[in-house]
Design a protein around this motif. Structure first.
Motif, PDB file in Angstrom:
ATOM      1  N   TYR A 159     -11.666 -59.667  60.752  1.00  0.00           N
ATOM      2  CA  TYR A 159     -12.379 -58.499  60.247  1.00  0.00           C
ATOM      3  C   TYR A 159     -11.790 -57.274  60.933  1.00  0.00           C
ATOM      4  N   PHE A 160     -11.063 -56.486  60.168  1.00  0.00           N
ATOM      5  CA  PHE A 160     -10.260 -55.402  60.712  1.00  0.00           C
ATOM      6  C   PHE A 160     -11.094 -54.131  60.765  1.00  0.00           C
ATOM      7  N   ASN A 161     -11.524 -53.772  61.983  1.00  0.00           N
ATOM      8  CA  ASN A 161     -12.395 -52.610  62.180  1.00  0.00           C
ATOM      9  C   ASN A 161     -11.599 -51.314  62.123  1.00  0.00           C
ATOM     10  N   ASP A 162     -11.245 -50.927  60.898  1.00  0.00           N
ATOM     11  CA  ASP A 162     -10.400 -49.738  60.753  1.00  0.00           C
ATOM     12  C   ASP A 162     -11.193 -48.540  60.250  1.00  0.00           C
ATOM     13  N   ALA A 163     -12.467 -48.504  60.549  1.00  0.00           N
ATOM     14  CA  ALA A 163     -13.306 -47.362  60.130  1.00  0.00           C
ATOM     15  C   ALA A 163     -14.247 -47.009  61.278  1.00  0.00           C
ATOM     16  N   GLY A 164     -14.893 -45.877  61.142  1.00  0.00           N
ATOM     17  CA  GLY A 164     -15.885 -45.503  62.144  1.00  0.00           C
ATOM     18  C   GLY A 164     -15.351 -44.565  63.202  1.00  0.00           C
ATOM     19  N   ARG A 165     -16.229 -44.205  64.097  1.00  0.00           N
ATOM     20  CA  ARG A 165     -15.947 -43.199  65.114  1.00  0.00           C
ATOM     21  C   ARG A 165     -14.815 -43.615  66.053  1.00  0.00           C
ATOM     22  N   GLN A 166     -14.697 -44.935  66.351  1.00  0.00           N
ATOM     23  CA  GLN A 166     -13.678 -45.351  67.313  1.00  0.00           C
ATOM     24  C   GLN A 166     -12.268 -45.072  66.799  1.00  0.00           C
ATOM     25  N   MET A 167     -12.075 -45.119  65.473  1.00  0.00           N
ATOM     26  CA  MET A 167     -10.763 -44.825  64.911  1.00  0.00           C
ATOM     27  C   MET A 167     -10.469 -43.318  64.962  1.00  0.00           C
TER      28      MET A 167
END
Length: 551
Positions: A159-167
């Motif tokens: 599950y590639f977390n490529d969204a949100g504040r961390q990006m």
């Protein structure tokens, strides 16, 4: 071997007029004087049968009808246990199956025709892989291997977390370092990613673009470059541990709305709202978990407009159901322990069968040298890096040490122990057992012309000593160990089991002469050695470690 007893016990229950849905439990007594196997079924059904457990156990024994040459003694023990003593020849005959089916020994078809997805690693692409993520990666990989032995068609997913504040913060971090590389005076925020890898990515951009990006406010190029470089690094690290994925699910797709529709995230909000489980207050959108008995509601969309982790996780699991998976295994770190129950509750409200979801939470890892906690790296920020650990102890030791303790326990990774070439090191101990057998087979081939490909195991019943029987008996436990690993999502049980097999083989090797024995006994002991090697190899395959033929 446990499955052998089930039909006979069921028949005995029927003969005694007892119908029950209680699971028949077959265990191995810790003390051999209580037999090879034991069941407490008389305890489990005594109340509903309105019988004394010991008397009921006696009646069941009267109705047990085992085939000749299998069970030589059945007895009532204590207040109602039923103990079974197997014929040693039956144990040895049963061990022939190891040679007959080889790599398929321990495999079943319980999952045939079913699709399983195992989600693991799923680290944010914001930096190199840490040791903690490595533990979850190995756990997930082993669970996928276990499921494949049962016939499941397994999808390994990241599950590639490529969204949100961390990006957003990642992109800003690279831009700040790029501006510094351009010679501009900028203050780097303490809240941003500190590792040297950020400066390396900025250097790449500077080499490609010079100062041309200095006035660019759009962060997309900084984000995309960082994401590409970091994820390439993550995949290379995973490859070193023989971990690969079949699919990569991009989180950002959950935020996107197809033409004429709303986004998957919004669909979740709307569906929960229809069920009266959404409220909006404090400028945020809330999942009304207080209606489920919890003390507080949980935020799904923050006052900033950004989703919390729960919302995309719910939407992501909806896609798993829509993709038709019959079993969904999630491997999470301990930081998810409070989140995933809310995700499952939301899915229940939305009408999904959450019994198809299983969650494995793995606890944190620290590395120790000489009993002292250490950092594996001081070069790239403040995290312990998985690459550095692999460099230090090797891939096999890294994998095995990650799963040699229960996933529910905090793991102290002893670097010195993992590097030892001694029996104290569980990796060395297992490798040595396999290499010892390979060496023995080579010697037998050279000295007496032994042909391992012609071995059938027919001579195994000639072996009657305690070390031989104990060793063969342990081999027959392998299929049950696989089932236990899956029941508890705990490959640690396989590590413990293989250690027992290796330990019993070393004892057998010391106490039972092989090449110097009479020809028939020699051949049988060589065949037993081949059985042990096969079980070790099968177990090593599940654990993802190598099977060296020499050391």
């Amino acid at each position: 071997m446990r499955a052998f007893f089930l039909p006979f016990i069921n028949n005995a229950l029927q003969s005694a007029g007892i119908e029950t849905d209680k699971e028949i439990q077959i265990e191995k007594p810790t003390d051999k004087k209580f037999g090879d196997f034991s069941t407490n079924i008389a305890f489990l059904v005594a109340k509903e049968a309105k019988r004394n457990p010991r008397e009921l156990a006696g009646q069941l024994i009267e109705n047990l009808r085992f085939p000749a040459g299998t069970v030589v003694k059945t007895e009532v023990a204590g207040p109602g246990f039923i103990n079974f003593h197997l014929d040693p020849a039956f144990i040895m005959l049963s061990a022939q199956a190891v040679l007959e089916v080889g790599e398929a020994f321990g495999s079943y078809d319980s999952g045939t025709g079913q699709k399983a997805i195992v989600e693991y690693v799923s680290a944010n692409p914001t930096g190199p892989l840490t040791i903690g993520r490595g533990r979850g990666g190995v756990l997930g990989d082993c669970l996928a291997n276990l499921l494949e032995t049962q016939g499941y068609t397994v999808t390994r997913e990241y599950y590639f977390n490529d969204a949100g504040r961390q990006m957003q913060i990642l992109a800003e971090s690279v831009r700040y370092r790029y501006l510094q590389r351009c010679g501009l005076e900028v203050t780097f925020p303490d809240t941003h990613y500190q590792g040297d890898y950020i400066a390396d990515i900025a250097e790449t951009l500077f080499i490609e673009h010079g100062n041309d990006l200095a006035s660019r406010e759009d962060l997309s190029l900084f984000k995309e470059t960082a994401e590409r470089v970091i994820f390439s690094s993550i995949r290379k690290t995973l490859e070193r541990l023989s971990i690969s994925h079949d699919s990569f699910f991009n989180e950002h797709t959950l935020y996107q709305a197809p033409e004429g529709e709303v986004s998957p995230n919004q669909k979740v909000i709307d569906a929960l709202d229809e069920q009266s489980f959404i409220d909006r207050y404090d400028n945020a959108t809330w999942f009304l978990t207080t209606k489920l008995g919890q003390e507080k509601d949980k935020v799904l969309i923050k006052s900033s407009g950004d989703p919390s982790y729960r919302l995309p996780d719910i939407a992501y699991h909806v896609t798993k159901f829509k993709r038709g998976f019959d079993l969904m295994v999630n491997v999470f770190g301990a930081d998810h322990i409070d989140e995933y129950p809310d995700v499952q509750e939301a899915l229940k409200i939305l009408g999904y069968d959450t019994t198809k979801i299983r969650v494995a939470i793995n606890q944190f890892v620290t590395t120790t040298v000489g009993g002292q906690t250490v950092k594996m790296s001081t070069r790239k920020g403040n995290a312990d890096l998985l690459d550095d650990l692999i460099d230090e102890v090797g891939a096999d030791a890294t994998r095995l040490f990650f799963i040699m303790r229960s996933k529910d326990s905090h793991l102290n990774f002893d670097v010195e122990l993992a590097k030892k070439q001694s029996k104290d090191n569980p990796v060395f101990y297992l490798h040595y057992a396999h290499a010892r057998i390979c060496s023995l087979v080579r010697m037998a081939s050279q000295e007496i012309g032994f042909n391992e490909s012609a071995a059938t195991g027919e001579g195994l019943p000639l072996l009657t000593s305690e070390p031989e029987i104990d060793l063969a008996s342990s081999l027959l436990d392998y299929p049950d160990v696989i089932q236990s690993c899956l029941r508890f999502l705990e490959p640690q049980k396989m590590v413990e089991y293989l250690h027992t097999v290796a330990e019993r083989y070393h004892k057998f090797y010391q106490e039972c002469p092989i090449l110097k024995a009479d020809p028939e006994i020699r051949a049988a002991r060589l065949e037993l050695s081949l059985c042990v090697r096969q079980v070790l190899r099968n177990g090593f395959t599940i654990l993802g470690i190598s099977a060296p033929e020499s050391m």
